[in-house]
Structures are given as C-alpha cells and as structure tokens.
Scaffold this active site. Sequence first.
Site, PDB file in Angstrom:
ATOM      1  N   LEU A 157       1.035  -1.221   0.302  1.00  0.00           N
ATOM      2  CA  LEU A 157       0.354   0.104  -0.481  1.00  0.00           C
ATOM      3  C   LEU A 157       0.988   0.862  -0.504  1.00  0.00           C
ATOM      4  O   LEU A 157       0.866   1.851  -0.491  1.00  0.00           O
ATOM      5  CB  LEU A 157      -0.837   0.211   1.552  1.00  0.00           C
ATOM      6  CG  LEU A 157      -1.796  -0.831   1.388  1.00  0.00           C
ATOM      7  CD1 LEU A 157      -2.629  -1.642   2.603  1.00  0.00           C
ATOM      8  CD2 LEU A 157      -2.682  -0.995   0.515  1.00  0.00           C
ATOM      9  N   GLY A 158       2.016   0.553   0.335  1.00  0.00           N
ATOM     10  CA  GLY A 158       2.754   2.182   0.533  1.00  0.00           C
ATOM     11  C   GLY A 158       4.090   2.468   1.388  1.00  0.00           C
ATOM     12  O   GLY A 158       4.030   0.947   1.716  1.00  0.00           O
TER      13      GLY A 158
ATOM     14  N   GLY B  61       5.356   3.135   5.074  1.00  0.00           N
ATOM     15  CA  GLY B  61       4.848   4.071   6.662  1.00  0.00           C
ATOM     16  C   GLY B  61       6.503   4.971   6.793  1.00  0.00           C
ATOM     17  O   GLY B  61       8.041   5.124   6.075  1.00  0.00           O
ATOM     18  N   GLY B  62       6.653   4.622   8.137  1.00  0.00           N
ATOM     19  CA  GLY B  62       7.099   6.232   8.783  1.00  0.00           C
ATOM     20  C   GLY B  62       8.456   5.165   8.620  1.00  0.00           C
ATOM     21  O   GLY B  62       9.932   5.273   8.762  1.00  0.00           O
ATOM     22  N   PHE B  63       8.345   4.196   9.447  1.00  0.00           N
ATOM     23  CA  PHE B  63       9.207   2.521   9.860  1.00  0.00           C
ATOM     24  C   PHE B  63       9.559   1.168   8.325  1.00  0.00           C
ATOM     25  O   PHE B  63       9.852   0.746   9.071  1.00  0.00           O
ATOM     26  CB  PHE B  63       9.775   2.414  11.183  1.00  0.00           C
ATOM     27  CG  PHE B  63       8.940   1.895  11.711  1.00  0.00           C
ATOM     28  CD1 PHE B  63       7.891   0.518  11.044  1.00  0.00           C
ATOM     29  CD2 PHE B  63       7.957   2.927  12.335  1.00  0.00           C
ATOM     30  CE1 PHE B  63       7.023   0.213  11.514  1.00  0.00           C
ATOM     31  CE2 PHE B  63       6.805   2.360  12.846  1.00  0.00           C
ATOM     32  CZ  PHE B  63       6.401   1.118  13.063  1.00  0.00           C
ATOM     33  N   GLY B  64       8.843   1.598   7.370  1.00  0.00           N
ATOM     34  CA  GLY B  64       8.537   0.266   6.216  1.00  0.00           C
ATOM     35  C   GLY B  64       7.519   0.335   5.647  1.00  0.00           C
ATOM     36  O   GLY B  64       6.662   0.838   5.640  1.00  0.00           O
TER      37      GLY B  64
ATOM     38  N   VAL C  47       4.521  -1.392   3.901  1.00  0.00           N
ATOM     39  CA  VAL C  47       2.796  -0.867   4.680  1.00  0.00           C
ATOM     40  C   VAL C  47       2.140  -2.551   3.318  1.00  0.00           C
ATOM     41  O   VAL C  47       2.119  -1.851   1.933  1.00  0.00           O
ATOM     42  CB  VAL C  47       2.122   0.135   5.060  1.00  0.00           C
ATOM     43  CG1 VAL C  47       0.230  -0.438   4.895  1.00  0.00           C
ATOM     44  CG2 VAL C  47       2.565   0.366   5.915  1.00  0.00           C
TER      45      VAL C  47
ATOM     46  N   ASP D 296       4.001  14.351  14.095  1.00  0.00           N
ATOM     47  CA  ASP D 296       4.293  14.575  12.051  1.00  0.00           C
ATOM     48  C   ASP D 296       2.959  14.633  11.848  1.00  0.00           C
ATOM     49  O   ASP D 296       2.245  13.554  10.919  1.00  0.00           O
ATOM     50  CB  ASP D 296       4.973  12.766  11.845  1.00  0.00           C
ATOM     51  CG  ASP D 296       6.368  13.226  10.851  1.00  0.00           C
ATOM     52  OD1 ASP D 296       6.225  14.610  10.246  1.00  0.00           O
ATOM     53  OD2 ASP D 296       5.986  11.582  10.257  1.00  0.00           O
TER      54      ASP D 296
END
Length: 831
Positions: free
Chosen positions: A521-522, A524-527, A529, A640
């Site tokens: 899906l995309g 994220g902040g740290f990995g 998704v 954020d």
Amino acid sequence: MAALTRKRNNESPVSMRESFVLVLASCLTVCGTAIDTITIGRPVQDNETIVSSGQTFKLGFFSPANTSNRYVGIMYNIPGTTVIWVANRDKPVKDSTGILTIAEDGDLVILNGERETIWSSNVSKSVASSSAKLLDTGNLVLTDNSDGSTMWESFQIPTDSLVPKMRLSAGAKEKLQLTSWRSPSDPSIGDFSAGFHLFRPPQFFVWENNVPCWRSGPWSGNTFIGIPGMSSAYQSRLDLVEDNSGSTYFTYNSVNNPALFYYSLNSSGCLQAKVSIGKGDWSVTWSSLESQCDIYGKCGPFGSCNRLQSPICTCLQGFKPRDEEEWNRGHWSGGCIRKELLKCERNQSSSTDAKEDGFVRLPNMKVPDFLVLVVISEEACGSSCLKNCSCTAYAYYKGIGCMHWSGNLIDVQHFSYDGADLYVRVPYSELDKKKDTKAVTAVIVVAASLFIAVSLYFCWKRWAKHKGKDQDDQVSLFEPTYNVENMVNKTGDRAKLGELPLYTYETLAKATDNFEPCNELGKGGFGQVYKGKLLDGQEIAVKRLSNTSGQGIEEFMNEVVVISKLQHRNLVRLIGCCAEREEKMLVYEYMPNKSLDFHLFDSDKPSVLDWKKRVTIVDGIGRGLLYLHRDSRLKIIHRDLKASNILLDKELRPKISDFGLARIFGGNEDQANTRRVVGTYGYIAPEYAMEGMFSEKSDVYSFGVLLLEIVTGRRNSNFYYHENELSLLGYAWKLWNEKEAVKLIDAAIFVPGIEKEVLRYVHAGLLCVQEFAKDRPDISAVLSMLNSETSNLPLPKLPAYTRRLGSSVSDSSSQRVDSINNVTVTIVEGR
Ligand SMILES: *[C@@H]1O[C@H](CO)[C@@H](O)[C@H](O)[C@H]1NC(C)=O
Ligand SMILES: *[C@@H]1O[C@H](CO)[C@@H](O)[C@H](O)[C@H]1NC(C)=O
Ligand SMILES: *[C@@H]1O[C@H](CO)[C@@H](O)[C@H](O)[C@H]1NC(C)=O
Ligand SMILES: *[C@@H]1O[C@H](CO)[C@@H](O)[C@H](O)[C@H]1NC(C)=O
Ligand SMILES: *[C@@H]1O[C@H](CO)[C@@H](O)[C@H](O)[C@H]1NC(C)=O
Ligand SMILES: *[C@@H]1O[C@H](CO)[C@@H](O)[C@H](O)[C@H]1NC(C)=O
Ligand SMILES: *[C@@H]1O[C@H](CO)[C@@H](O)[C@H](O)[C@H]1NC(C)=O
Ligand SMILES: *[C@@H]1O[C@H](CO)[C@@H](O)[C@H](O)[C@H]1NC(C)=O
Ligand SMILES: CC(=O)N[C@H]1CO[C@H](CO)[C@@H](O)[C@@H]1O
C-alpha cells in the site's frame, strides 16, 4: 440597528430610503426599550421575529414540514428553521392571524384571530405589568416589571432540545425532561421522553411511554460508562451540578466554545448531538442509537450485546440461552440462564464438597442496569459480593466506586474500547477452565513483552553506541531500565500491550500472500505497508518493520506504546502486532480510500473531495488531534501531522495515523526540548525546527498548514507563486490582507455560497501558523472557530515561513538532519 432585529418575513424588499425611515421611526418609538423583548404594547405578530441581543436565537411563528399550522418557537438565528422550543405544541394556530403578547394579568399568551387564548404561560399570580425577554441563551423569561422577579421561563418547560445552560433534572422539586415531537411535522408531545434518574450514580434514559428504551450507563463524574468515546466528543461535556438549594441537575456549557451545538430527542426516540456546519445544516456528531445493541435490554437477562459480532447477542460466560430455538432465530429478549447452579444456590447436602464460586472478568463493558452502590474499598468490593448469594456481579469504577448487582443482569454491552471491567459470578467449574487459558495467554504475553524489551535493549545499546553523545531526552524514553512494561506503567495505565492481540508471522504472511509486492500500500514511517485479509475476512493493513535499524525499532516501539492506548474514531485503530523471529509488524484496520494527499494534490482527475467533505475532514482531524492533546488520559504530541498521515475510511472520514514520532507528555509537562528534530518539510513549526522545542502548539502549526492545504488543494512544500517567492503561507497571508482570501480556494471545488466559511477556515488556518507558539490558539479553540458562525476571531499575525522554503537544508547548521524517509527532513530555512 433596531430595525434589523425586527425582521419582516413576508414582505417584499424595502428600499434603502424606506428602511432608513423605518429605522428612524422604530428608533423614535422604541429607543430605550430592548428590541429582544415583548411587552403589552409590542406583541409579536405572525410575520415578525424578535432576536436575542447576541443574535444567537430568534423567536417567532413557524410551520413544521408538511403542514400549514403555525406554532410559536425559539429557533437558532441562522438560515433554516432549527427549533429548540415550542410554546403551543399541542394547539396550533390554524392561520397567520396569531399573535404572541402579554395579557392583562401579565401572562404571556398566544391569541388567534378571534382573540381567543390558544396558549398561556399560566402563571398563577396576576401582576400589573410584565415583559418577556428572549435571552441570548435561548431562554424566554417573563419578568414582573414591578420587582424584576422571574415569573416564568421557557427553560423550565423543555421540549425536545437541550441547549447550553439549560437544565435537566430529576429532583423532587423540579423534574425537567425532554419530550419528543409526535412527528417531524407535529410538535405535540410524542411517545418518547429523555432525562435522568437520580439514583446514585445518575443514569440517563430515553423512555418510550415510560418504559426505558435507551440507557447511558452510570455517570462517573465526567462521562457515562455506557457511552464509549464520550470523553472525546469535546462538545458533549455534561456537568452534574448540585446547587445549594439541594437540587441536582445536568447541564452543559459552551462558554469557550462558540460553536452552535445542542442535543435533541427526535420523534423516533433517538437522542442526538448536533453541531452546526453552516447554512442552517446540522451534522449529527453522536446519536444514542448507533446500533441495535443500544436498544435497552436487546439481548435479555444475562445476555451481552456486541455490535461488531454476528449475531450481536451472546450469553454471558457461564450462561446458556433460556430457549435455544428462539435464540437461534434471533429472538433474544428471553435472555439466558445459568448452565450450572452456583455453589450457594445448591442444596446444603450436595454442596458441602463443592468449591467456592468466583468471578470472570469481562473488560470494556456497559455495566447492567439496577446497580447498587456499596460504600466499600476496591479490594473488598469482590469479596463482599461473594459473601452474598444474591450478588450476581460487581464492578469497581473510578469516580463511582463499588457497584453490586443482584438478580438479572440487564442491558449489558461489550464495547471495543472504554466501558468498565465487569466481574460476573460463576460457579467454580466455569472459573477453572478460564483461569488456565488466561494463565497461558499471560505467559505468552509476558514472554513476548520480554522479547520486545530485550531486543529493544540491544537495539538501543547499538544505537546509543553508534550515536555517541547525540542521545537526548527522546532517547531516554528507551533507556534500558525501561522495559515495555515500565513504559506503560509509567504513564499510570494498565499494561494495554498485554491486551493487544498477537499475530503469528504465518498468519500475517498468509493474509498478505507472503508480502506480495502488489499488495503493497505504501511506505510508512519505518517500513512497508501491505494490504491483507485475515481468514475471517477482515481486511487489514500490515506495517512491516524494514530490515532492523535502530531507528526503525525505536519508532516501532513508540507506535506500539502510544497507539495501543488510544481509541478514537479519528485515529487509525491498531488491531494487533507481531514480534516473532526477526519480524516486527503492526496490524491496523484497513483504510480503503488511501491517504488525504492522494486525493488532494497532483491529481489529474477532478477531486472527489468537495467543500463539504473537506469541512468534515478538517473537523475530523481536529477532533483526533484534540483527543491526543486533551481528552485521552495522556497528553500526546503527534509531531508529524501531514496530509500523507491522514487516512480516509470508506466514507472518506479521516483518521490520523503514524505515531512513530509521537511523544507522550507526563502530568504537568506541556513543552519539551529535543536535540533530535524529526518532522516533515513544510509542516514543521519554526520553534521546533530551530530550537527543538515542541508542544501541542507545534502540532497546531502543522494542523494550520494542513488546513490551508485542504482549502487550496496545494502542497505547502512545493507551492510556487510566480510573482515573488512566497510560500503557500505567505501567499495566504498576502491574499488575506488584500481581502481576497476567497481566491485561495481550490477552483475545482468552488461553489457559490461557501465564501464566508472559506474565509473563516483561512482565518483559523492563519491563526494556527503564526510565528510564535504562544500566539497560536490551542486545538479546542481552533475547532470552535471552525464551527462557529458568530464569534469574532482575533486577527492573525504574520505567519512563519512566508517566503518560499528554499532547498537550504544546510549541513553547516547545528541541528541534526534526520531523514527517515523521503519526506522527512528537518532543518528549514528561517524567514
Ligand atoms: C404583519 O401583518 C399585519 C397584518 O396581518 C400587518 O398589519 C403588518 O403591517 C405586518 N407587519 C409587517 C412588519 O409586515
Ligand atoms: C413531507 O411530505 C413529503 C411528500 O409526502 C415527504 O416525502 C416528506 O418526507 C415529508 N417530510 C417530512 C419531514 O415529513
Ligand atoms: C393553568 O394552571 C392551572 C393550575 O395551575 C390548571 O388547573 C390549568 O389547567 C392551567 N391551564 C392551562 C391552560 O394550562
Ligand atoms: C431519528 O434519528 C435516527 C438516528 O439518527 C434516524 O435514523 C431517524 O430517522 C430519526 N427519526 C426521524 C423521525 O427523523
Ligand atoms: C433443594 O431441596 C428442596 C427441598 O429441600 C427441593 O425442593 C429442591 O428441588 C432442591 N433443589 C435442588 C437444586 O436440588
Ligand atoms: C444481599 O444482597 C441483597 C440484594 O442486594 C440484599 O437485599 C441483602 O440484604 C444482602 N444480604 C446480606 C446478608 O448482606
Ligand atoms: C536483513 O539484512 C541482512 C543483511 O543486511 C540480510 O541477511 C537479511 O536477509 C535481511 N532480512 C530481511 C528480512 O530482509
Ligand atoms: C522522493 O521524492 C522525490 C521528489 O519529490 C520523488 O521524485 C521520488 O519519487 C520520491 N521517492 C520516493 C521513494 O517516494
Ligand atoms: C472516493 C473514493 O475512492 N471512494 C471510495 C472509498 O471506499 C469505498 C469502499 O471501498 C468505495 O466504495 C468508494 O468508491
């Protein structure tokens, strides 16, 4: 001015000249008397209204939908007809000859064309002179002119609506309840009433012909146990007041909240909270009947309702349906009975060797009706219940104390969050099995927590060694002395982590087709998704920590700790986690409509987000943020907030996501300093970027940027205004000062009539992005501004970063640059 408030409804527009004459004329005759007042010489005719001094309410004749009957009502002074009180509910005037006036004996009366009394305030004492004034609270007060005493007031005879400062009470002296209209076109008294029971603790009810049909659960001092999320519906702050005269009543205030907001009981018995969204439209922000489970006693005695389950009714543990067949057909009102008698219910002979009864704990419950308050300590609450065979359940709730139930447990509901822990009495046999499985779960949970804590420790060590002196207070959140358990306990909450469902790696791999790239899906902040589907069909989003870096695991843990404690309809929901092998994953509810930036920016297709949807989105984000700042039991700074962190559900309602950088503030802390500045280019507040100072006001700044982006449909970070190098904020400021702010609105969504609202949004946005944190309003004030129609907003000062943000992320700066992913940059150019 005077002429403006006596509005002529049915007349053709008068010319300027005429109206000037009218102003003069009315001033000559009226000056000295308030224009919100009815006197014997100045009645209200069918074609007139009077308006309260602050312009909030008006009073006059109206006709409900689909009828020509005329009623006298008090209405919000906005377009449309939002009636909050009706005088002659049972007896309409049949034509437009009605008149509201003061009678000879001082009563307020409605007369028809034949001068017959249709309705009267019916005050027993007769006075020489009186007058009725419409106050800005919406209260119509009849005053004895001789001594100024109040003879009668409309707040003493509520109809179907509760506006701020109005009271609902159940005292012996006065019983003030809401009564529904018979139908939307008939304001006469309908079948439903709403009010509260004064038994300690008070509970709110809706009754249908005096039989309960909805119940709030007991009042805990600031919320009702049976209304999950109540603490986060910021406007619904009710207060229970006990005044000196011994009367007790519920009321609510909106002194600091100019938004138009009220409760009403509609003609089908649903209690609703409504907030004005402009143009005479109202949005229902809460309703008493959100699901079948909200119907009083839906699942019968000893049944429990869960709206997320199918079927919604189940028997409480240790109970079985009274009539299996009926139950399976969905006729639940018969309820449940015990599978096995309690020890204390059995006959002496057979029970001597039986083991003692016990309790099963059911979390997140709407506790049953008919509770008995026992003044006893928390420790003794359960044991005293156990001693009395007729005690079937107990609960202890902060703000209420120890509650016992005897006999049937009625109107029990299981929520996915909030509610209370209910302890239900069961025989030993029921208890035993449960205890064992619980113990096993507990072991697993403890082991998992330990594992996380240990890996955390090593990661921290590695990271700390690597970063040398660069650690700061943010890092201290992850000091080795804190294991996960400590972190959670530190904030005074029960270890929620222990309740977070754990998924195995296999389950999640299967759900995502082995992390198939096309399910991605995309980022994220740290990995990464991924979209996935559990075996039961539930769609999920799985965030998988990319190959272990110290950075990632820190954010991962932060997210677990922060978000597992939060429940709000505008925050993305964490369903579970997985910490197995090298894998760390978080499982969220799936959001089908992507993130806000996808719909807002850079789209060739016409935006699906029209103005009305954008208004709801802004409101939702604001509420989510308010919950983080104020209403959750913790104070959380998100740090954020940005368009790509706002996800949209299937109805395009916004949910804030990504708590990797969020920071929990302790009790009195309201500002913190970090040397490790992490935020997003374009959204980061100046004091945070420059000095590492962050507070709720830095979130407000980001919210302001987001608000302007939503209005304009333009990204702040790559906005380019050709004339000079203005940023989006600078451009907004410029147009605002030139009184041209309407030009800011995304041309694609402009429709005539929204200008005023757009202006208010831009105004509020500019207040949020002011340079100095202390000038910025807090988020509750921002929400008020956005919702209000009348308030005078302060003038904004110059925003921060009015010049276009250059690409001057400079290495020479003393600040550390932190770049977790593409969009996360820290240092921004000064003014
Ligand atoms: C209202 O109607 C009455 C007749 O019903 C008329 O005499 C009066 O002038 C009207 N008032 C206004 C303000 O239109
Ligand atoms: C008014 O009548 C119309 C036509 O019968 C109906 O569609 C509408 O729902 C009614 N409105 C109300 C509020 O009853
Ligand atoms: C007025 O009040 C009296 C007693 O308080 C009552 O008997 C009478 O029915 C009332 N009249 C109306 C019109 O409500
Ligand atoms: C009352 O409110 C409920 C829930 O919002 C709604 O479903 C119902 O249609 C309303 N009834 C009327 C008569 O408006
Ligand atoms: C208990 O004893 C009474 C008579 O002593 C009898 O009527 C009743 O059925 C017994 N109950 C049970 C559950 O055995
Ligand atoms: C047991 O509980 C019932 C109901 O609450 C109460 O009426 C009764 O007095 C209690 N008995 C004892 C011994 O406390
Ligand atoms: C993580 O990286 C190491 C080497 O950098 C590699 O051996 C390992 O397979 C990677 N793990 C995953 C899950 O990508
Ligand atoms: C990073 O941002 C640049 C410029 O905005 C863009 O071209 C690139 O595709 C982005 N990369 C990723 C991985 O999002
Ligand atoms: C605008 C948009 O994409 N709306 C979609 C949101 O998600 C629901 C459920 O998947 C779709 O039906 C909508 O079309």
